[in-house]
Design a protein around this motif. Sequence first.
Motif, PDB file in Angstrom:
ATOM      1  N   GLU A  43       1.697  66.666  -1.614  1.00 38.07           N
ATOM      2  CA  GLU A  43       1.738  65.659  -3.216  1.00 38.07           C
ATOM      3  C   GLU A  43       2.677  66.054  -3.699  1.00 38.07           C
ATOM      4  OE1 GLU A  43      -0.815  63.703  -4.269  1.00 38.07           O
ATOM      5  OE2 GLU A  43      -1.893  64.892  -2.386  1.00 38.07           O
ATOM      6  N   ILE A  44       4.166  65.165  -4.317  1.00 39.39           N
ATOM      7  CA  ILE A  44       4.760  64.735  -5.270  1.00 39.39           C
ATOM      8  C   ILE A  44       5.125  65.930  -6.311  1.00 39.39           C
ATOM      9  CG2 ILE A  44       7.122  63.816  -6.457  1.00 39.39           C
ATOM     10  CD1 ILE A  44       6.552  61.327  -4.719  1.00 39.39           C
ATOM     11  N   SER A  45       3.895  66.027  -6.846  1.00 43.14           N
ATOM     12  CA  SER A  45       2.983  66.631  -8.073  1.00 43.14           C
ATOM     13  C   SER A  45       3.169  68.190  -7.739  1.00 43.14           C
ATOM     14  CB  SER A  45       2.457  65.868  -8.775  1.00 43.14           C
ATOM     15  OG  SER A  45       0.919  66.203  -8.176  1.00 43.14           O
ATOM     16  N   GLY A  46       2.765  68.330  -6.462  1.00 44.79           N
ATOM     17  CA  GLY A  46       2.904  69.961  -6.470  1.00 44.79           C
ATOM     18  C   GLY A  46       1.489  70.129  -6.687  1.00 44.79           C
ATOM     19  N   LYS A  47       0.897  70.577  -5.592  1.00 46.32           N
ATOM     20  CA  LYS A  47      -0.967  71.197  -5.829  1.00 46.32           C
ATOM     21  C   LYS A  47      -0.820  72.160  -5.401  1.00 46.32           C
ATOM     22  CE  LYS A  47      -2.981  66.990  -7.478  1.00 46.32           C
ATOM     23  NZ  LYS A  47      -3.348  66.411  -8.283  1.00 46.32           N
ATOM     24  N   CYS A  48       0.234  72.665  -4.691  1.00 47.37           N
ATOM     25  CA  CYS A  48      -0.332  74.335  -3.973  1.00 47.37           C
ATOM     26  C   CYS A  48       0.028  75.085  -4.978  1.00 47.37           C
ATOM     27  CB  CYS A  48       0.732  74.437  -2.569  1.00 47.37           C
ATOM     28  SG  CYS A  48       1.058  73.716  -1.723  1.00 47.37           S
ATOM     29  N   ASN A  50       1.150  78.634  -4.250  1.00 49.29           N
ATOM     30  CA  ASN A  50       1.767  79.209  -3.876  1.00 49.29           C
ATOM     31  C   ASN A  50       3.118  79.168  -3.628  1.00 49.29           C
ATOM     32  OD1 ASN A  50      -0.370  81.712  -4.284  1.00 49.29           O
ATOM     33  ND2 ASN A  50      -1.090  81.339  -2.224  1.00 49.29           N
ATOM     34  N   ASN A  51       3.241  77.571  -3.260  1.00 48.77           N
ATOM     35  CA  ASN A  51       4.544  77.222  -2.124  1.00 48.77           C
ATOM     36  C   ASN A  51       4.547  75.818  -2.854  1.00 48.77           C
ATOM     37  OD1 ASN A  51       6.096  77.706  -1.292  1.00 48.77           O
ATOM     38  ND2 ASN A  51       5.083  78.022   1.132  1.00 48.77           N
ATOM     39  N   LYS A  52       4.185  75.808  -4.479  1.00 46.68           N
ATOM     40  CA  LYS A  52       4.603  74.246  -5.123  1.00 46.68           C
ATOM     41  C   LYS A  52       6.142  73.898  -4.404  1.00 46.68           C
ATOM     42  CE  LYS A  52       3.022  72.581  -9.163  1.00 46.68           C
ATOM     43  NZ  LYS A  52       2.632  72.680 -10.424  1.00 46.68           N
ATOM     44  N   GLU A  53       7.089  75.023  -4.707  1.00 49.86           N
ATOM     45  CA  GLU A  53       8.563  73.766  -4.933  1.00 49.86           C
ATOM     46  C   GLU A  53       8.198  73.782  -3.060  1.00 49.86           C
ATOM     47  OE1 GLU A  53       8.064  77.096  -5.137  1.00 49.86           O
ATOM     48  OE2 GLU A  53       8.046  76.909  -8.097  1.00 49.86           O
ATOM     49  N   HIS A  54       8.294  73.916  -2.034  1.00 51.55           N
ATOM     50  CA  HIS A  54       8.358  73.737  -0.821  1.00 51.55           C
ATOM     51  C   HIS A  54       7.314  72.409  -0.161  1.00 51.55           C
ATOM     52  CE1 HIS A  54       8.272  73.729   3.733  1.00 51.55           C
ATOM     53  NE2 HIS A  54       7.606  74.017   3.829  1.00 51.55           N
ATOM     54  N   GLU A  55       5.498  72.338  -0.730  1.00 50.37           N
ATOM     55  CA  GLU A  55       4.792  71.192  -1.222  1.00 50.37           C
ATOM     56  C   GLU A  55       5.988  70.325  -1.485  1.00 50.37           C
ATOM     57  OE1 GLU A  55       1.141  69.479  -2.077  1.00 50.37           O
ATOM     58  OE2 GLU A  55       1.406  70.952  -3.479  1.00 50.37           O
ATOM     59  N   ILE A  56       7.154  70.529  -2.944  1.00 50.15           N
ATOM     60  CA  ILE A  56       7.672  69.425  -3.453  1.00 50.15           C
ATOM     61  C   ILE A  56       8.996  68.501  -2.957  1.00 50.15           C
ATOM     62  CG2 ILE A  56       8.568  68.179  -5.630  1.00 50.15           C
ATOM     63  CD1 ILE A  56       6.736  70.209  -7.263  1.00 50.15           C
ATOM     64  N   LEU A 108       5.298  65.711   8.351  1.00 51.08           N
ATOM     65  CA  LEU A 108       5.731  65.105   7.455  1.00 51.08           C
ATOM     66  C   LEU A 108       4.390  65.081   6.612  1.00 51.08           C
ATOM     67  CD1 LEU A 108       9.034  63.108   7.278  1.00 51.08           C
ATOM     68  CD2 LEU A 108       8.150  66.304   5.833  1.00 51.08           C
ATOM     69  N   ALA A 109       3.382  65.424   7.678  1.00 49.57           N
ATOM     70  CA  ALA A 109       1.743  64.823   7.271  1.00 49.57           C
ATOM     71  C   ALA A 109       0.845  65.193   8.358  1.00 49.57           C
ATOM     72  CB  ALA A 109       1.929  62.943   7.603  1.00 49.57           C
ATOM     73  N   ARG A 110      -0.295  65.055   7.253  1.00 52.38           N
ATOM     74  CA  ARG A 110      -1.471  65.943   8.757  1.00 52.38           C
ATOM     75  C   ARG A 110      -2.323  64.882   8.967  1.00 52.38           C
ATOM     76  NH1 ARG A 110      -6.400  66.799   6.026  1.00 52.38           N
ATOM     77  NH2 ARG A 110      -6.594  66.953   3.873  1.00 52.38           N
ATOM     78  N   LYS A 111      -3.304  64.594  10.196  1.00 51.96           N
ATOM     79  CA  LYS A 111      -3.936  63.880   9.790  1.00 51.96           C
ATOM     80  C   LYS A 111      -5.281  64.289   8.841  1.00 51.96           C
ATOM     81  CE  LYS A 111      -6.752  62.008  14.410  1.00 51.96           C
ATOM     82  NZ  LYS A 111      -5.864  60.711  13.981  1.00 51.96           N
ATOM     83  N   TRP A 112      -5.922  62.863   8.104  1.00 49.05           N
ATOM     84  CA  TRP A 112      -6.737  62.574   7.294  1.00 49.05           C
ATOM     85  C   TRP A 112      -8.223  62.783   8.201  1.00 49.05           C
ATOM     86  CZ3 TRP A 112      -7.975  63.354   2.571  1.00 49.05           C
ATOM     87  CH2 TRP A 112      -8.600  62.577   2.660  1.00 49.05           C
ATOM     88  N   LYS A 118     -12.348  72.208   1.494  1.00 46.63           N
ATOM     89  CA  LYS A 118     -11.059  73.093  -0.147  1.00 46.63           C
ATOM     90  C   LYS A 118     -10.184  73.993   0.644  1.00 46.63           C
ATOM     91  CE  LYS A 118     -13.756  71.289  -3.001  1.00 46.63           C
ATOM     92  NZ  LYS A 118     -13.124  69.363  -3.713  1.00 46.63           N
ATOM     93  N   GLN A 119      -9.851  74.154   2.092  1.00 43.70           N
ATOM     94  CA  GLN A 119      -8.936  74.857   2.328  1.00 43.70           C
ATOM     95  C   GLN A 119      -7.667  74.694   1.987  1.00 43.70           C
ATOM     96  OE1 GLN A 119      -8.650  74.975   6.524  1.00 43.70           O
ATOM     97  NE2 GLN A 119      -9.312  73.354   7.229  1.00 43.70           N
ATOM     98  N   PRO A 120      -6.279  75.581   1.780  1.00 39.08           N
ATOM     99  CA  PRO A 120      -5.964  75.100   1.374  1.00 39.08           C
ATOM    100  C   PRO A 120      -4.305  74.716   2.945  1.00 39.08           C
ATOM    101  CG  PRO A 120      -5.541  77.635   1.669  1.00 39.08           C
ATOM    102  CD  PRO A 120      -6.452  76.934   2.666  1.00 39.08           C
ATOM    103  N   GLU A 121      -3.895  72.860   2.113  1.00 40.22           N
ATOM    104  CA  GLU A 121      -2.847  72.440   2.917  1.00 40.22           C
ATOM    105  C   GLU A 121      -2.635  73.480   4.087  1.00 40.22           C
ATOM    106  OE1 GLU A 121      -3.923  69.026   3.431  1.00 40.22           O
ATOM    107  OE2 GLU A 121      -4.369  68.518   1.589  1.00 40.22           O
ATOM    108  N   PRO A 122      -1.936  72.558   4.981  1.00 40.91           N
ATOM    109  CA  PRO A 122      -0.950  73.591   6.121  1.00 40.91           C
ATOM    110  C   PRO A 122       0.446  73.589   5.585  1.00 40.91           C
ATOM    111  CG  PRO A 122      -1.133  71.118   6.874  1.00 40.91           C
ATOM    112  CD  PRO A 122      -2.264  71.078   6.129  1.00 40.91           C
ATOM    113  N   TRP A 123       1.286  72.713   4.606  1.00 38.14           N
ATOM    114  CA  TRP A 123       2.617  72.442   3.815  1.00 38.14           C
ATOM    115  C   TRP A 123       2.792  74.045   2.550  1.00 38.14           C
ATOM    116  CZ3 TRP A 123       0.720  68.149   4.973  1.00 38.14           C
ATOM    117  CH2 TRP A 123      -0.069  67.349   4.076  1.00 38.14           C
ATOM    118  N   CYS A 124       0.719  74.157   2.657  1.00 42.03           N
ATOM    119  CA  CYS A 124       1.107  75.175   1.348  1.00 42.03           C
ATOM    120  C   CYS A 124       1.118  76.593   1.622  1.00 42.03           C
ATOM    121  CB  CYS A 124      -0.223  74.746   0.457  1.00 42.03           C
ATOM    122  SG  CYS A 124      -0.662  73.817  -0.375  1.00 42.03           S
ATOM    123  N   LYS A 125       0.888  77.043   3.177  1.00 43.77           N
ATOM    124  CA  LYS A 125       0.954  77.863   3.997  1.00 43.77           C
ATOM    125  C   LYS A 125       2.074  79.199   3.647  1.00 43.77           C
ATOM    126  CE  LYS A 125      -2.930  76.728   6.102  1.00 43.77           C
ATOM    127  NZ  LYS A 125      -3.736  76.702   7.612  1.00 43.77           N
TER     128      LYS A 125
END
Length: 125
Positions: A43-48, A50-56, A108-112, A118-125
């Motif tokens: 998400e461009i708005s960053g939902k992580c 612990n790792n918001k900057e990385h997600e953005i 840059l994406a995960r399979k839907w 409700k587990q963290p997205e892979p890019w939030c870890k």
Amino acid sequence: MSIIQAVVCISTVCSPTPVIIRDGDTIVVNQVAYRLKGINTPEISGKCENNKEHEIDLAFQAKDYLTMLLSSGDVHIYRDGYDRYRRVLADVVVNGENVGDRLIKQGLARKWTKKWSKQPEPWCK
């Protein structure tokens, strides 16, 4: 928001059309929002938490990569229902390749999946 000019084919009709790239998995064509079917991008708005900057950062990389893919050839849109936000779900194909699959291959994406539990997205870890 990025805007490109592309030949867009929906069903059997193809025409030069502006394409708005909202983020890594949503485009707008002729005022209709299309959600790339089968994938989820950061998400461009960053939902992580612990790792918001990385997600953005990854979200903008996904958006830029999608923009590049859509600029590389005719854009074929194959509609397949609606999501919960009433966006049209669609397979989007450029040069014979599904752009969602390309985003997954680039990391840059995960399979839907219908239930993400409700587990963290892979890019939030």
